[in-house]
Design a protein around this motif. Structure first.
Motif: not given
Length: 90
Positions: A42-46, A29-33, A71-72, A53-54
């Motif tokens: 590594a970080e999470l963004e909206i 469901s997340f946007e593609p990494m 990490i994921i 995940i970036v």
């Protein structure tokens, strides 16, 4: 920014499903990494009203398979526990 390949996205999804189906569902469901050299590790963004995940490509390249999965899952736990709602000024 470079996207994670569809093949790698699918492989990671299969591995996450064996860890916990919840992580697999979130991964789907997340946007593609994506990879961005400006990310520290590594970080999470909206983005697009969704999570993504970036990761820094050099950091990611030096991680083993187990560490990448950790990490994921770690970034997904930020979503599960609502850490993205916390005011950064507190």
């Amino acid at each position: 920014m470079k996207n994670l390949s569809k093949k790698d996205r699918g492989c990671i999804g299969l591995k996450l499903s064996s860890i916990n189906p919840l992580f697999y569902g979130m991964w789907q469901s997340f946007e593609p990494m994506v990879f961005d050299e400006e990310a520290e590790s590594a970080e999470l963004e909206i983005v697009n009203n969704n999570f993504r995940i970036v990761a820094n490509p050099y950091f990611w390249k030096n991680c083993g398979e187990t560490k990448k999965l950790f990490i994921i899952c770690h970034e997904m736990c930020h979503v599960l526990f609502g850490h993205w709602l916390i005011n950064p000024n507190r």
